[in-house]
Motif scaffolding. Structure first.
Motif, PDB file in Angstrom:
ATOM      1  N   UNK A   1      -5.164 -17.439  -1.686  1.00 50.18           N
ATOM      2  CA  UNK A   1      -4.694 -18.811  -1.466  1.00 50.18           C
ATOM      3  C   UNK A   1      -5.670 -19.797  -2.096  1.00 50.18           C
ATOM      4  N   UNK A   2      -5.253 -21.053  -2.162  1.00 50.26           N
ATOM      5  CA  UNK A   2      -6.100 -22.097  -2.727  1.00 50.26           C
ATOM      6  C   UNK A   2      -7.464 -22.147  -2.054  1.00 50.26           C
ATOM      7  N   UNK A   3      -7.499 -21.836  -0.760  1.00 51.36           N
ATOM      8  CA  UNK A   3      -8.776 -21.886  -0.048  1.00 51.36           C
ATOM      9  C   UNK A   3      -9.496 -20.537  -0.090  1.00 51.36           C
ATOM     10  N   UNK A   4      -8.951 -19.580  -0.874  1.00 46.16           N
ATOM     11  CA  UNK A   4      -9.663 -18.317  -1.068  1.00 46.16           C
ATOM     12  C   UNK A   4      -9.300 -17.204  -0.097  1.00 46.16           C
ATOM     13  N   UNK A   5      -8.303 -17.464   0.791  1.00 43.28           N
ATOM     14  CA  UNK A   5      -7.901 -16.426   1.743  1.00 43.28           C
ATOM     15  C   UNK A   5      -7.119 -15.324   1.022  1.00 43.28           C
ATOM     16  N   UNK A   6      -7.518 -14.080   1.237  1.00 44.42           N
ATOM     17  CA  UNK A   6      -6.840 -12.962   0.594  1.00 44.42           C
ATOM     18  C   UNK A   6      -5.796 -12.360   1.547  1.00 44.42           C
ATOM     19  N   UNK A   7      -4.592 -12.151   1.030  1.00 42.53           N
ATOM     20  CA  UNK A   7      -3.548 -11.437   1.775  1.00 42.53           C
ATOM     21  C   UNK A   7      -3.058 -10.292   0.909  1.00 42.53           C
ATOM     22  N   UNK A   8      -2.568  -9.249   1.541  1.00 42.08           N
ATOM     23  CA  UNK A   8      -2.127  -8.081   0.788  1.00 42.08           C
ATOM     24  C   UNK A   8      -0.654  -7.773   1.066  1.00 42.08           C
ATOM     25  N   UNK A   9       0.059  -7.425  -0.010  1.00 46.71           N
ATOM     26  CA  UNK A   9       1.445  -6.979   0.141  1.00 46.71           C
ATOM     27  C   UNK A   9       1.452  -5.486   0.508  1.00 46.71           C
ATOM     28  N   UNK A  10       2.075  -5.179   1.631  1.00 50.78           N
ATOM     29  CA  UNK A  10       2.254  -3.770   2.012  1.00 50.78           C
ATOM     30  C   UNK A  10       3.741  -3.460   2.046  1.00 50.78           C
ATOM     31  N   UNK A  11       4.067  -2.216   1.736  1.00 50.26           N
ATOM     32  CA  UNK A  11       5.453  -1.754   1.830  1.00 50.26           C
ATOM     33  C   UNK A  11       5.611  -0.919   3.102  1.00 50.26           C
ATOM     34  N   UNK A  12       6.734  -1.080   3.751  1.00 51.60           N
ATOM     35  CA  UNK A  12       7.121  -0.122   4.803  1.00 51.60           C
ATOM     36  C   UNK A  12       8.049   0.880   4.134  1.00 51.60           C
ATOM     37  N   UNK A  13       7.678   2.174   4.116  1.00 53.59           N
ATOM     38  CA  UNK A  13       8.482   3.173   3.422  1.00 53.59           C
ATOM     39  C   UNK A  13       9.856   3.322   4.087  1.00 53.59           C
ATOM     40  N   UNK A  14      10.827   3.613   3.278  1.00 54.24           N
ATOM     41  CA  UNK A  14      12.179   3.827   3.798  1.00 54.24           C
ATOM     42  C   UNK A  14      12.163   4.915   4.867  1.00 54.24           C
ATOM     43  N   UNK A  15      13.002   4.752   5.868  1.00 51.24           N
ATOM     44  CA  UNK A  15      13.072   5.742   6.955  1.00 51.24           C
ATOM     45  C   UNK A  15      13.740   7.035   6.504  1.00 51.24           C
ATOM     46  N   UNK A  16      14.322   7.011   5.293  1.00 52.09           N
ATOM     47  CA  UNK A  16      14.963   8.232   4.788  1.00 52.09           C
ATOM     48  C   UNK A  16      14.112   8.934   3.726  1.00 52.09           C
ATOM     49  N   UNK A  17      12.897   8.425   3.472  1.00 52.52           N
ATOM     50  CA  UNK A  17      12.015   9.097   2.493  1.00 52.52           C
ATOM     51  C   UNK A  17      11.700  10.503   2.995  1.00 52.52           C
ATOM     52  N   UNK A  18      11.573  11.400   2.009  1.00 52.51           N
ATOM     53  CA  UNK A  18      11.286  12.795   2.313  1.00 52.51           C
ATOM     54  C   UNK A  18       9.905  12.944   2.975  1.00 52.51           C
ATOM     55  N   UNK A  19       8.947  12.165   2.468  1.00 55.92           N
ATOM     56  CA  UNK A  19       7.579  12.267   2.988  1.00 55.92           C
ATOM     57  C   UNK A  19       7.168  10.941   3.622  1.00 55.92           C
ATOM     58  N   UNK A  20       6.501  11.050   4.757  1.00 57.24           N
ATOM     59  CA  UNK A  20       5.960   9.891   5.471  1.00 57.24           C
ATOM     60  C   UNK A  20       6.984   8.764   5.665  1.00 57.24           C
TER      61      UNK A  20
END
Lengths: 299, 299
Positions: free
Chosen positions: A142-161
């Motif tokens: 952000x403009x004030x230097x705050x770092x945020x991260x994009x995370x994915x929630x894996x599909x509930x039908x994925x073979x793994x995890x």
């Protein structure tokens, strides 16, 4: 939080490197060798199965299983082993082959060596063959230097995890495909990140680990990229591998790392990000050096 | 340049981790244990010498040398071992003790454990006791984004690695002294960097390695900090440990890494910087992953 958080992270690192621990299957595994160079680890039950294919796998010798000496080229080795794997798949006795993907992975002693053969992705853990992949940390400042991260929630039908938190995008490295190319493809397919943005990703690290579970031995190295995204940019669900994306403050991401809600290898990639970006400090985190070492284990 | 540069860097990483290689003294060393936990490696010639001090060192047993059981506290262990080391120093038979520094280093199984004793810095390599230090990458970024790095040329009268290139500042971690505190002190003493600037340094990594030479076993981890300096700032020679400072374009620094002009462990710290700052890319550097793994070896 500090103390139990650190302990949870150490547990994760131990779990992801459990193949090195006393009591792992390592001592009972045979080395998988091609041309005298080790390319994997084969557990005893598979060694017995492979003796049924003496024209492909030589009898175990000196703790190693080698390919038959007539298989003296990339193509011959790949096709002969693939025929065995197809046969084993039809028998349906090896659960990991149920996840057959029709994706060819390179087999080689180290990443800088020329590939000696390819192998179906689903079989690599069966042979403890090292796999390589790409993980992308998508984040905003952000403009004030705050770092945020994009995370994915894996599909509930994925073979793994299924249903677990993951990096914004990630994918395995198929035989003959470039690293940056894989990154751009995965960013587009999984998170609808245009190539013009994805190509700004910067290579920053690798994360390496080896664990065993009921499916086999997972020896993996991930090439890690950081991608700073414009604050207004939002990844979108692409090929259906992702259920939802979240933009989270970095402190929240750090907290989530120590929960069971994270895909374990992706948690390691985030841990590496937290260290490189100084969100963990060595004077206040007594396990700092153990964390770093734990992110870079190999045989 | 690429191919021979990579080979030279792999050689450096192998040399800095030669204790793990077949043929090292490792197989003939005894473990140095305190309270049943390993804290170092003792070579055979020292094991024989230590049998002359049975009230301090128990006779070798099961491949390990332990302290006498009466030495049951930090203070008692430290003082008893120091008396032995002072006696050995007077005998002048161990060359590394000629470099006696009167600096106390903590002895513990891992950095997150409480110290079990202190030991004179010059003796730690004799006992293969792990040492910790701080290295600082001082660098500038021009208006157009060009990165340059400040390197120090070590004084020609330094006891170790005289006249070689080094990071802008670095120093060992003495018992009971903080990491950031050590960094700020070394920046001031060696490079006249004011505390107000040095404290902006960001912790970003550790680099770990274990090598042996004629002086003993060097098991070390360095806490690495990046310090972006204002373009107009110039480090100045402080306590006389530095002969000269140079500000060099990053490509020139990369080139110098593969020469014998660099202090080896400082070269590793720069290699880590080049990787984290994307000056090395995995698609063009086939040894990328081996480089990263080589920077993080521990027992």
């Amino acid at each position: 939080m500090a103390c139990s958080w650190s302990e949870k992270i150490l547990q994760l690192l131990r779990q992801m490197n459990n193949f090195y621990l006393a009591g792992s299957c390592r001592s009972s595994c045979s080395r998988f060798e091609i041309d005298g160079a080790q390319v994997g680890w084969i557990p005893p039950h598979l060694v017995s199965l492979l003796t049924r294919y003496p024209d492909v796998f030589s009898p175990p010798h000196g703790g190693a299983v080698s390919l038959h000496r007539s298989l003296d080229s990339y193509g011959r080795r790949s096709e002969a082993v693939d025929r065995v794997l197809q046969a084993l798949r039809r028998e349906a006795s090896l659960s990991c082959l149920k996840g057959w993907r029709d994706e060819k992975y390179s087999v080689m002693p180290t990443f800088s060596d020329p590939p000696l053969m390819w192998m179906e992705r689903a079989a690599t853990s069966l042979f403890g063959v090292k796999r390589y992949g790409v993980h992308i940390n998508g984040y905003t400042v952000s403009g004030s230097g705050e770092v945020s991260m994009w995370l994915a929630r894996r599909s509930h039908t994925k073979q793994t995890y299924p249903g677990l938190l993951d990096n914004m995008a990630a994918g395995g490295l198929a035989a003959g495909v470039g690293i940056k190319h894989t990154l751009i493809k995965e960013c587009q397919e999984e998170a609808c990140v245009p190539a013009a943005i994805a190509e700004k990703a910067r290579p920053v690290a690798t994360v390496s680990y080896t664990y065993e579970d009921e499916e086999g031995v997972f020896a993996e190295s991930q090439f890690v990229f950081d991608l700073e995204l414009p604050p207004e940019f939002k990844p979108r669900i692409g090929d259906g591998e992702v259920h939802e994306f979240y933009l989270l403050p970095i402190d929240k991401v750090k907290e989530l790392l120590a929960t069971d809600d994270f895909k374990p290898n992706s948690a390691l990639v985030v841990l590496d990000f937290l260290i490189r970006h100084s969100f963990i400090e060595p004077d206040t985190e007594p396990c700092y050096q153990e964390f770093v070492v734990g992110l870079h284990q190999t045989l």
